[in-house]
Design an enzyme around this catalytic site. Structure first.
Site, mmCIF file in Angstrom:
data_model
loop_
_atom_site.group_PDB
_atom_site.id
_atom_site.type_symbol
_atom_site.label_atom_id
_atom_site.label_comp_id
_atom_site.label_asym_id
_atom_site.label_seq_id
_atom_site.Cartn_x
_atom_site.Cartn_y
_atom_site.Cartn_z
ATOM 1 N N GLU A 228 0.816 -1.214 0.000
ATOM 2 C CA GLU A 228 0.000 0.000 0.000
ATOM 3 C C GLU A 228 0.852 1.267 0.000
ATOM 4 O O GLU A 228 0.507 2.256 -0.661
ATOM 5 C CB GLU A 228 -0.946 0.004 1.203
ATOM 6 C CG GLU A 228 -1.944 -1.152 1.237
ATOM 7 C CD GLU A 228 -2.791 -1.297 -0.008
ATOM 8 O OE1 GLU A 228 -2.894 -0.330 -0.784
ATOM 9 O OE2 GLU A 228 -3.344 -2.382 -0.230
ATOM 10 N N HIS A 231 1.802 2.030 -3.419
ATOM 11 C CA HIS A 231 0.768 2.813 -4.109
ATOM 12 C C HIS A 231 0.861 4.291 -3.725
ATOM 13 O O HIS A 231 0.772 5.176 -4.576
ATOM 14 C CB HIS A 231 -0.623 2.301 -3.735
ATOM 15 C CG HIS A 231 -1.008 1.010 -4.385
ATOM 16 N ND1 HIS A 231 -0.692 0.703 -5.682
ATOM 17 C CD2 HIS A 231 -1.733 -0.046 -3.910
ATOM 18 C CE1 HIS A 231 -1.197 -0.487 -5.989
ATOM 19 N NE2 HIS A 231 -1.819 -0.967 -4.925
ATOM 20 N N HIS A 237 -0.336 -1.541 -9.631
ATOM 21 C CA HIS A 237 -0.241 -2.998 -9.558
ATOM 22 C C HIS A 237 0.585 -3.475 -10.747
ATOM 23 O O HIS A 237 0.512 -2.904 -11.845
ATOM 24 C CB HIS A 237 -1.629 -3.636 -9.609
ATOM 25 C CG HIS A 237 -2.395 -3.486 -8.341
ATOM 26 N ND1 HIS A 237 -3.721 -3.110 -8.294
ATOM 27 C CD2 HIS A 237 -2.018 -3.660 -7.040
ATOM 28 C CE1 HIS A 237 -4.135 -3.070 -7.035
ATOM 29 N NE2 HIS A 237 -3.109 -3.399 -6.256
ATOM 30 N N ASP A 288 2.441 -12.888 1.694
ATOM 31 C CA ASP A 288 3.575 -12.111 2.194
ATOM 32 C C ASP A 288 4.909 -12.821 1.993
ATOM 33 O O ASP A 288 5.905 -12.197 1.617
ATOM 34 C CB ASP A 288 3.385 -11.805 3.684
ATOM 35 C CG ASP A 288 2.475 -10.600 3.914
ATOM 36 O OD1 ASP A 288 1.757 -10.207 2.972
ATOM 37 O OD2 ASP A 288 2.475 -10.065 5.045
#
Length: 316
Positions: A228, A231, A237, A288
């Site tokens: 995030e 971003h 993406h 992750d």
């Protein structure tokens, strides 16, 4: 390798994955444990574009600044320190996560963005284009607030005190990070550079923040925040939010769609040329433990927003 295509930018601005919301911004369904990564940044950005006709031009100008900053090679001098304010909204004791869990998230951000994470040197075909950013994240403050809401949705209610949330602290000089139950299977979302300062920052569910305490597998290594914050630093993406789309970065391969779980070594795209996908990239949707690198081009793109003419120059 795909070529950075400026003209495609306006068709794919921002990143997110969101479920339907009701009028007051909360999710209709109760929060459930996520088994697949859900990021709501792209859909939220598209909504902001519809609500603000001037935002598309502003974002296009940011792309021009980004291209120029990368080309000139004058991005950031020295280590850029980014203060982080955690805004914790909790209904239960488990949602009121500990300071140790929040600090573990700061540690993950520093490791991942600086390229000093333990799995950074994992052998893969893209080792030669691994990238890192000369930044240091610092825990600035923790603001906590009790709430009766079971989930907050993705319409930024958690960022507004009049809606029961917490207003951002100095968003032009601090990264605001809201910790709350979002609902609808969404792990987190972010606002891209160029949006309103009143809603600027990232939102991540308490169960996917940090790597200790209530951090929940398979998203228990703090990489949701790495994704995030990527971003927030203007990364798309990796599949460009379209089948075989562009993420506006030259050294990442074309992906046909997001990946989940941990793909097998050698996984290839169905796009033209069947390129080997960079599924270990933080901007994919893998678990992750399956993501551990940014590319050099992504690092340059992120650094560009902090240049003297960049949209986050106030952080310098």
């Amino acid at each position: 390798m795909k070529k950075l295509i400026f003209s495609a930018f306006s068709l794919m601005l921002l990143f997110s994955c969101s479920n339907d919301e009701n009028a007051n911004g909360t999710q209709d369904t109760a929060a459930t444990e996520a088994h697949h990564r859900g990021c709501a940044s792209h859909e939220i950005h598209e909504r902001q574009l519809r609500e603000n006709p001037l935002l598309a031009q502003k974002m296009a100008e940011i792309e021009q600044i980004t291209d120029r900053a990368i080309a000139e090679g004058r991005i950031v001098n020295g280590v850029l320190e980014i203060p982080v304010v955690f805004n914790v909204l909790y209904r239960t004791a488990s949602e009121n996560i500990s300071l140790a869990q929040l600090q573990s998230q700061i540690d993950v951000l520093n490791e991942d963005f600086q390229g000093i994470n333990a799995d950074y040197n994992s052998s893969n075909p893209y080792n030669s284009v691994r990238g890192a950013l000369n930044v240091r994240f610092v825990l600035d403050n923790v603001v906590r607030k009790s709430t009766t809401k079971t989930s907050w949705g993705t319409r930024d209610a958690m960022k507004n005190s009049r809606q029961g949330g917490i207003n951002p602290t100095s968003p032009t000089t601090k990264l605001n990070y809201w910790v709350c139950t979002i609902g609808g299977g969404i792990l987190g979302y972010a606002q891209f550079p160029g949006g309103s300062s009143a809603t600027d920052g990232v939102v991540v569910d308490s169960r996917y923040t940090g790597r200790v305490g209530t951090a929940t597998a398979p998203f228990n290594l703090g990489r949701t925040a790495t994704h995030e914050v990527g971003h927030w630093m203007n990364l798309r993406h990796i599949w460009g939010d379209a089948t075989c789309g562009s993420d506006l970065v030259a050294d990442t391969p074309t992906h046909n769609a997001p990946n989940s779980g941990v793909p097998a070594v050698g996984h290839r795209s169905t796009c033209s040329g069947q390129p080997l996908e960079m599924y270990m990239n933080y901007m994919d949707y893998t678990d992750d433990r399956g993501m551990y690198m940014f590319s050099s081009g992504q690092a340059s793109r992120m650094a560009a927003i902090f240049s003297t003419s960049g949209p986050r120059s106030s952080f310098r």
